[in-house]
Design a protein around this motif. Structure first.
Motif, PDB file in Angstrom:
ATOM      1  N   ASP A  78       0.848  -1.187   0.000  1.00 38.85           N
ATOM      2  CA  ASP A  78       0.000   0.000   0.000  1.00 38.85           C
ATOM      3  C   ASP A  78       0.888   1.242   0.000  1.00 38.85           C
ATOM      4  O   ASP A  78       2.063   1.193   0.392  1.00 38.85           O
ATOM      5  CB  ASP A  78      -0.858   0.060   1.274  1.00 38.85           C
ATOM      6  CG  ASP A  78      -1.828  -1.093   1.413  1.00 38.85           C
ATOM      7  OD1 ASP A  78      -2.190  -1.697   0.388  1.00 38.85           O
ATOM      8  OD2 ASP A  78      -2.215  -1.374   2.561  1.00 38.85           O
ATOM      9  N   PHE A  79       0.328   2.381  -0.376  1.00 38.05           N
ATOM     10  CA  PHE A  79       1.041   3.645  -0.278  1.00 38.05           C
ATOM     11  C   PHE A  79       0.024   4.740   0.005  1.00 38.05           C
ATOM     12  O   PHE A  79      -1.190   4.503  -0.012  1.00 38.05           O
ATOM     13  CB  PHE A  79       1.840   3.939  -1.553  1.00 38.05           C
ATOM     14  CG  PHE A  79       0.997   4.066  -2.804  1.00 38.05           C
ATOM     15  CD1 PHE A  79       0.579   5.310  -3.262  1.00 38.05           C
ATOM     16  CD2 PHE A  79       0.628   2.944  -3.529  1.00 38.05           C
ATOM     17  CE1 PHE A  79      -0.197   5.428  -4.404  1.00 38.05           C
ATOM     18  CE2 PHE A  79      -0.151   3.052  -4.679  1.00 38.05           C
ATOM     19  CZ  PHE A  79      -0.570   4.298  -5.120  1.00 38.05           C
ATOM     20  N   ALA A  80       0.492   5.946   0.282  1.00 41.05           N
ATOM     21  CA  ALA A  80      -0.409   7.053   0.591  1.00 41.05           C
ATOM     22  C   ALA A  80       0.015   8.293  -0.184  1.00 41.05           C
ATOM     23  O   ALA A  80       1.216   8.570  -0.331  1.00 41.05           O
ATOM     24  CB  ALA A  80      -0.415   7.361   2.088  1.00 41.05           C
ATOM     25  N   TYR A  81      -0.983   9.028  -0.666  1.00 44.80           N
ATOM     26  CA  TYR A  81      -0.755  10.310  -1.330  1.00 44.80           C
ATOM     27  C   TYR A  81      -1.011  11.438  -0.337  1.00 44.80           C
ATOM     28  O   TYR A  81      -2.056  11.481   0.321  1.00 44.80           O
ATOM     29  CB  TYR A  81      -1.694  10.466  -2.530  1.00 44.80           C
ATOM     30  CG  TYR A  81      -1.587  11.823  -3.201  1.00 44.80           C
ATOM     31  CD1 TYR A  81      -0.637  12.051  -4.187  1.00 44.80           C
ATOM     32  CD2 TYR A  81      -2.418  12.869  -2.824  1.00 44.80           C
ATOM     33  CE1 TYR A  81      -0.524  13.291  -4.793  1.00 44.80           C
ATOM     34  CE2 TYR A  81      -2.315  14.125  -3.419  1.00 44.80           C
ATOM     35  CZ  TYR A  81      -1.359  14.333  -4.409  1.00 44.80           C
ATOM     36  OH  TYR A  81      -1.247  15.565  -5.000  1.00 44.80           O
ATOM     37  N   VAL A  82      -0.036  12.362  -0.239  1.00 46.62           N
ATOM     38  CA  VAL A  82      -0.155  13.504   0.661  1.00 46.62           C
ATOM     39  C   VAL A  82      -0.093  14.772  -0.191  1.00 46.62           C
ATOM     40  O   VAL A  82       0.880  14.992  -0.916  1.00 46.62           O
ATOM     41  CB  VAL A  82       0.968  13.518   1.711  1.00 46.62           C
ATOM     42  CG1 VAL A  82       0.781  14.679   2.675  1.00 46.62           C
ATOM     43  CG2 VAL A  82       1.008  12.193   2.474  1.00 46.62           C
ATOM     44  N   PRO A  83      -1.112  15.620  -0.127  1.00 49.80           N
ATOM     45  CA  PRO A  83      -1.151  16.813  -0.980  1.00 49.80           C
ATOM     46  C   PRO A  83      -0.089  17.847  -0.600  1.00 49.80           C
ATOM     47  O   PRO A  83       0.510  17.799   0.482  1.00 49.80           O
ATOM     48  CB  PRO A  83      -2.555  17.382  -0.735  1.00 49.80           C
ATOM     49  CG  PRO A  83      -3.311  16.319  -0.016  1.00 49.80           C
ATOM     50  CD  PRO A  83      -2.303  15.488   0.707  1.00 49.80           C
ATOM     51  N   ARG A  84       0.110  18.798  -1.495  1.00 49.04           N
ATOM     52  CA  ARG A  84       0.974  19.938  -1.189  1.00 49.04           C
ATOM     53  C   ARG A  84       0.355  20.746  -0.033  1.00 49.04           C
ATOM     54  O   ARG A  84      -0.837  20.635   0.275  1.00 49.04           O
ATOM     55  CB  ARG A  84       1.154  20.825  -2.422  1.00 49.04           C
ATOM     56  CG  ARG A  84      -0.117  21.545  -2.861  1.00 49.04           C
ATOM     57  CD  ARG A  84       0.166  22.536  -3.978  1.00 49.04           C
ATOM     58  NE  ARG A  84      -1.054  23.268  -4.356  1.00 49.04           N
ATOM     59  CZ  ARG A  84      -1.063  24.394  -5.047  1.00 49.04           C
ATOM     60  NH1 ARG A  84       0.079  24.920  -5.453  1.00 49.04           N
ATOM     61  NH2 ARG A  84      -2.206  24.995  -5.352  1.00 49.04           N
ATOM     62  N   ARG A  85       1.211  21.547   0.610  1.00 47.03           N
ATOM     63  CA  ARG A  85       0.775  22.427   1.700  1.00 47.03           C
ATOM     64  C   ARG A  85       0.119  21.643   2.841  1.00 47.03           C
ATOM     65  O   ARG A  85      -0.860  22.086   3.439  1.00 47.03           O
ATOM     66  CB  ARG A  85      -0.156  23.516   1.182  1.00 47.03           C
ATOM     67  CG  ARG A  85       0.478  24.372   0.097  1.00 47.03           C
ATOM     68  CD  ARG A  85      -0.496  25.334  -0.534  1.00 47.03           C
ATOM     69  NE  ARG A  85       0.141  26.107  -1.606  1.00 47.03           N
ATOM     70  CZ  ARG A  85      -0.501  26.932  -2.426  1.00 47.03           C
ATOM     71  NH1 ARG A  85      -1.823  27.103  -2.283  1.00 47.03           N
ATOM     72  NH2 ARG A  85       0.130  27.578  -3.376  1.00 47.03           N
ATOM     73  N   SER A  86       0.684  20.460   3.123  1.00 45.42           N
ATOM     74  CA  SER A  86       0.124  19.602   4.171  1.00 45.42           C
ATOM     75  C   SER A  86       1.172  19.306   5.232  1.00 45.42           C
ATOM     76  O   SER A  86       2.381  19.313   4.970  1.00 45.42           O
ATOM     77  CB  SER A  86      -0.360  18.274   3.579  1.00 45.42           C
ATOM     78  OG  SER A  86      -1.409  18.469   2.666  1.00 45.42           O
ATOM     79  N   ASP A  87       0.686  19.031   6.446  1.00 42.54           N
ATOM     80  CA  ASP A  87       1.516  18.505   7.531  1.00 42.54           C
ATOM     81  C   ASP A  87       1.079  17.064   7.765  1.00 42.54           C
ATOM     82  O   ASP A  87      -0.112  16.798   7.954  1.00 42.54           O
ATOM     83  CB  ASP A  87       1.335  19.323   8.805  1.00 42.54           C
ATOM     84  CG  ASP A  87       1.862  20.738   8.652  1.00 42.54           C
ATOM     85  OD1 ASP A  87       2.993  20.896   8.155  1.00 42.54           O
ATOM     86  OD2 ASP A  87       1.142  21.685   9.021  1.00 42.54           O
ATOM     87  N   ALA A  88       2.039  16.152   7.741  1.00 43.83           N
ATOM     88  CA  ALA A  88       1.728  14.727   7.865  1.00 43.83           C
ATOM     89  C   ALA A  88       2.608  14.091   8.938  1.00 43.83           C
ATOM     90  O   ALA A  88       3.663  14.626   9.301  1.00 43.83           O
ATOM     91  CB  ALA A  88       1.928  14.019   6.531  1.00 43.83           C
ATOM     92  N   VAL A  89       2.149  12.950   9.434  1.00 45.02           N
ATOM     93  CA  VAL A  89       2.896  12.185  10.428  1.00 45.02           C
ATOM     94  C   VAL A  89       2.910  10.727   9.990  1.00 45.02           C
ATOM     95  O   VAL A  89       1.864  10.155   9.672  1.00 45.02           O
ATOM     96  CB  VAL A  89       2.266  12.288  11.829  1.00 45.02           C
ATOM     97  CG1 VAL A  89       3.048  11.418  12.819  1.00 45.02           C
ATOM     98  CG2 VAL A  89       2.231  13.727  12.299  1.00 45.02           C
ATOM     99  N   VAL A  90       4.100  10.119   9.963  1.00 46.16           N
ATOM    100  CA  VAL A  90       4.256   8.687   9.700  1.00 46.16           C
ATOM    101  C   VAL A  90       4.584   8.018  11.028  1.00 46.16           C
ATOM    102  O   VAL A  90       5.521   8.437  11.729  1.00 46.16           O
ATOM    103  CB  VAL A  90       5.378   8.413   8.679  1.00 46.16           C
ATOM    104  CG1 VAL A  90       5.525   6.917   8.431  1.00 46.16           C
ATOM    105  CG2 VAL A  90       5.121   9.141   7.375  1.00 46.16           C
ATOM    106  N   SER A  91       3.855   6.980  11.392  1.00 44.78           N
ATOM    107  CA  SER A  91       4.126   6.246  12.622  1.00 44.78           C
ATOM    108  C   SER A  91       4.048   4.753  12.349  1.00 44.78           C
ATOM    109  O   SER A  91       3.344   4.310  11.442  1.00 44.78           O
ATOM    110  CB  SER A  91       3.134   6.644  13.718  1.00 44.78           C
ATOM    111  OG  SER A  91       1.800   6.415  13.297  1.00 44.78           O
ATOM    112  N   SER A  92       4.792   3.980  13.143  1.00 43.43           N
ATOM    113  CA  SER A  92       4.836   2.529  12.925  1.00 43.43           C
ATOM    114  C   SER A  92       4.962   1.800  14.253  1.00 43.43           C
ATOM    115  O   SER A  92       5.898   2.044  15.028  1.00 43.43           O
ATOM    116  CB  SER A  92       6.015   2.161  12.018  1.00 43.43           C
ATOM    117  OG  SER A  92       6.108   0.770  11.839  1.00 43.43           O
ATOM    118  N   ALA A  93       4.020   0.894  14.513  1.00 42.81           N
ATOM    119  CA  ALA A  93       4.047   0.139  15.768  1.00 42.81           C
ATOM    120  C   ALA A  93       5.244  -0.794  15.841  1.00 42.81           C
ATOM    121  O   ALA A  93       5.872  -0.949  16.888  1.00 42.81           O
ATOM    122  CB  ALA A  93       2.747  -0.651  15.915  1.00 42.81           C
ATOM    123  N   ALA A  94       5.579  -1.435  14.709  1.00 45.17           N
ATOM    124  CA  ALA A  94       6.673  -2.409  14.690  1.00 45.17           C
ATOM    125  C   ALA A  94       7.965  -1.848  14.120  1.00 45.17           C
ATOM    126  O   ALA A  94       8.988  -2.529  14.123  1.00 45.17           O
ATOM    127  CB  ALA A  94       6.252  -3.645  13.893  1.00 45.17           C
TER     128      ALA A  94
END
Length: 275
Positions: A78-94
């Motif tokens: 899977d993958f994710a698209y993040v728009p311009r002018r955005s604040d995002a957070v990537v997190s991973s349990a493992a």
């Protein structure tokens, strides 16, 4: 070789890769179990690709769970698209390793998940030029503004990004695109990648590439990439350019373009590996 960035040479803070050009960018994030990292896209759109492990991507009030993979050779993620002018957070349990590919954008598109089962997978070439392409966000597939992101898996002993080609002019036959190659090599081995060199110009240069290496291609001829016997090769391609048209049109090196014509018919056993 100009454009070859060995593993670790662009590391910055939590990012093991932090590089780019005028229209393209790539960061690779290593997260420990339970770890998280924020990033801002600025004037660029981005695609988050799990390389190893699974993660959650949050963008404002929305989030996407990305079922990743044990490693890049294990299957499509899977993958994710993040728009311009955005604040995002990537997190991973493992924990895991996650790529953030980016490109300049002028449109505001929605945040969304790209499911692995909807990624078109194709085989290009034949014989020793056979490779698999995972079209995560190809020009004619998943919608982005300008960004193009694909994965190429080359079996050990095979060649890809072949014939040598370029895409640095905006014409009816060619797209003007920068390109980033991010490599991972199976079994901690190495491969080779070539830049430049088309008669009657000067000879090209070949770099030894290992896991975590990056090659920047702002313009000009590039290819092939060679996976040495015993060591399969993966690379993530990130492309974008200055024009609103989102397309991938290439010009093959005229000295080697004839090879592509040999792929029209299935190779006989005696022809396998001849290319």
């Amino acid at each position: 070789m100009d454009g070859h960035q060995p593993a670790g040479s662009t590391a910055h803070g939590p990012w093991t890769v932090d590089t780019g050009m005028r229209h393209t960018g790539l960061r690779v994030l290593e997260l420990a179990p339970g770890g998280s990292q924020s990033f801002a896209t600025g004037e660029r759109e981005a695609v988050v690709v799990p390389l190893t492990g699974s993660c959650s991507v949050r963008c404002g009030p929305e989030s996407a769970e990305l079922a990743g993979r044990p490693d890049v050779f294990a299957g499509v993620s899977d993958f994710a698209y993040v728009p311009r002018r955005s604040d995002a957070v990537v997190s991973s349990a493992a924990g895991g390793r996650f790529a953030v590919a980016s490109g300049t954008a002028r449109r505001d598109l929605p945040f969304r998940r790209g499911p692995a089962e909807e990624v078109p997978v194709e085989t290009r070439g034949t014989g020793s030029c056979r490779r698999q392409v995972n079209n995560l966000a190809s020009a004619d597939g998943f919608v982005c503004d300008r960004l193009i992101v694909v994965e190429v898996l080359t079996p050990d002993g095979n060649w890809s990004s072949y014939p040598p080609h370029k895409h640095d002019e905006h014409t009816a036959d060619e797209s003007e695109l920068e390109e980033i190659y991010y490599f991972e090599i199976g079994r901690d081995g190495f491969g080779q990648h070539r830049l430049g060199g088309s008669p009657p110009g000067p000879a090209g240069e070949t770099a030894e590439v290992r896991t975590g290496d990056v090659v920047l291609v702002p313009r000009g001829w590039h290819g092939p990439s060679a996976a040495l016997p015993g060591y399969p090769m993966y690379y993530l391609n990130v492309m974008a350019g200055p024009h609103d048209e989102r397309a991938w049109r290439i010009t093959d090196d005229p000295a080697h373009a004839w090879v592509r014509d040999t792929w029209a018919a299935p190779a006989t056993p005696s022809e396998e590996g001849a290319a």
